[in-house]
Design a protein around this motif. Sequence first.
Motif, PDB file in Angstrom:
ATOM      1  N   ILE A 263       0.957  -1.190  -0.059  1.00  0.00           N
ATOM      2  CA  ILE A 263       0.067  -0.118   0.092  1.00  0.00           C
ATOM      3  C   ILE A 263       0.866   1.250   0.133  1.00  0.00           C
ATOM      4  CG2 ILE A 263      -1.298   1.450   1.490  1.00  0.00           C
ATOM      5  CD1 ILE A 263      -2.558  -1.556   2.120  1.00  0.00           C
ATOM      6  N   ALA A 264       1.900   1.117   0.807  1.00  0.00           N
ATOM      7  CA  ALA A 264       2.793   2.270   0.971  1.00  0.00           C
ATOM      8  C   ALA A 264       3.486   2.515  -0.384  1.00  0.00           C
ATOM      9  CB  ALA A 264       3.855   2.054   1.954  1.00  0.00           C
TER      10      ALA A 264
ATOM     11  N   PRO B  10       6.486   6.923   1.205  1.00  0.00           N
ATOM     12  CA  PRO B  10       6.035   5.620   1.555  1.00  0.00           C
ATOM     13  C   PRO B  10       5.846   5.617   3.194  1.00  0.00           C
ATOM     14  CG  PRO B  10       7.513   5.177  -0.123  1.00  0.00           C
ATOM     15  CD  PRO B  10       7.622   6.592   0.279  1.00  0.00           C
ATOM     16  N   SER B  11       6.693   6.218   3.949  1.00  0.00           N
ATOM     17  CA  SER B  11       6.871   6.194   5.432  1.00  0.00           C
ATOM     18  C   SER B  11       5.585   6.741   5.676  1.00  0.00           C
ATOM     19  CB  SER B  11       8.105   6.890   5.947  1.00  0.00           C
ATOM     20  OG  SER B  11       7.934   8.575   5.349  1.00  0.00           O
ATOM     21  N   VAL B  12       4.969   7.654   5.227  1.00  0.00           N
ATOM     22  CA  VAL B  12       3.726   8.545   5.503  1.00  0.00           C
ATOM     23  C   VAL B  12       2.653   7.241   5.805  1.00  0.00           C
ATOM     24  CG1 VAL B  12       1.755   9.695   4.863  1.00  0.00           C
ATOM     25  CG2 VAL B  12       4.135  10.493   4.475  1.00  0.00           C
ATOM     26  N   PHE B  13       2.579   6.423   4.601  1.00  0.00           N
ATOM     27  CA  PHE B  13       1.528   5.245   4.843  1.00  0.00           C
ATOM     28  C   PHE B  13       2.058   4.248   5.938  1.00  0.00           C
ATOM     29  CE2 PHE B  13       0.520   7.037   0.820  1.00  0.00           C
ATOM     30  CZ  PHE B  13      -0.520   7.041   0.561  1.00  0.00           C
TER      31      PHE B  13
ATOM     32  N   GLU C 163      -3.007   1.628   7.424  1.00  0.00           N
ATOM     33  CA  GLU C 163      -3.332   0.375   6.752  1.00  0.00           C
ATOM     34  C   GLU C 163      -4.614  -0.194   6.413  1.00  0.00           C
ATOM     35  OE1 GLU C 163      -3.229  -0.142  11.029  1.00  0.00           O
ATOM     36  OE2 GLU C 163      -1.882   0.704   9.617  1.00  0.00           O
ATOM     37  N   PRO C 164      -4.900  -0.865   5.432  1.00  0.00           N
ATOM     38  CA  PRO C 164      -6.160  -1.393   5.423  1.00  0.00           C
ATOM     39  C   PRO C 164      -6.726  -2.235   6.361  1.00  0.00           C
ATOM     40  CG  PRO C 164      -4.778  -2.931   4.184  1.00  0.00           C
ATOM     41  CD  PRO C 164      -3.860  -1.806   5.013  1.00  0.00           C
ATOM     42  N   VAL C 165      -7.960  -2.023   6.550  1.00  0.00           N
ATOM     43  CA  VAL C 165      -8.762  -2.695   7.736  1.00  0.00           C
ATOM     44  C   VAL C 165      -9.009  -4.203   7.125  1.00  0.00           C
ATOM     45  CG1 VAL C 165     -10.885  -2.899   9.058  1.00  0.00           C
ATOM     46  CG2 VAL C 165      -9.994  -0.539   8.252  1.00  0.00           C
TER      47      VAL C 165
ATOM     48  N   LEU D  38      -5.528   1.943  -0.252  1.00  0.00           N
ATOM     49  CA  LEU D  38      -4.273   2.707  -0.363  1.00  0.00           C
ATOM     50  C   LEU D  38      -3.993   3.114   1.020  1.00  0.00           C
ATOM     51  CD1 LEU D  38      -5.499   5.048  -3.303  1.00  0.00           C
ATOM     52  CD2 LEU D  38      -3.578   2.902  -3.271  1.00  0.00           C
ATOM     53  N   GLY D  39      -4.903   3.098   1.911  1.00  0.00           N
ATOM     54  CA  GLY D  39      -4.458   3.344   3.259  1.00  0.00           C
ATOM     55  C   GLY D  39      -4.934   4.655   3.743  1.00  0.00           C
TER      56      GLY D  39
END
Length: 290
Positions: A40-41, A52-55, A60-62, A178-179
Amino acid sequence: MKWEGDRQSDNVEDRRGGGGGGGRFGGLGGKSVGIGTLVIALIGSAFFGIDPSVFLGGGEPVPVQQGPQGPAAAPANDRETQFVKTTLAYTEDVWQQIFKEQGAQYQPARLVLFEQATDTACGTGRSATGPFYCPADRQVYIDLSFFRLMQQRFKVEGEFAQAYVIAHEVGHHVQNLLGVSGQVHNAQQRASEKEGNALSVRLELQADCFAGVWANRTNQREQILEKGDVETALAAATAIGDDALQRQSQGQVVPDSFTHGSSAQRVRWFTRGLDSGKVEQCNTFDARQL
């Protein structure tokens, strides 16, 4: 809108005539961090140019959680049901291709047709809520009476306007994958009510933009648009803007309480996605002006 004869999705569950449910509607299920978070990141980075570190820091997806379900009625095969199945198939084809372009695999949402009330992993979903997406079970829920409400209350007619509604809710599913929705939810827990509403507006406008991207890509693939179709979608976006709804229901507009965006904003972001067909044009969170 030209859709007859095209592929219909198998990811539609018909609960009309089945049991409802109890509980409180709203809220997100628990979250877990796994190897999927890294994917996702990378997708988020490719789509929006975001570090990507933001994600990886959250959002994260549920995990899928199936809520209790009442007995399901035999699935209908009327024109309206076929239209919903075909529209969902269009979203699957478009988002599968977009994710593939980024080296990822799209996981389709399920769409549940219900009447009045139904159990979801987010609590009890009710018709009065309108169409909605539950991140906890990755399902879109629609009572088709909403489409008749669009015609009667908002004077919005046309199947493409209805398709826009479905594509918007699938847009929320994409945000979940996508998160993005998880990040927004986490940020809202630390924000004031006004700040939380502002975040919600950006999330909703991005889903509108994603619906525009879907319309662009689907029309390229299937030539679904007919004269007047875009105008009906813009009319729908205008009718369900926060300012329009507040003006109609309470006679005054309170911008700080907006959660979905004004009519002009919803039209602007849907049009942006429709004109560009590019997901990277839908980063409402970096936009200085909505």
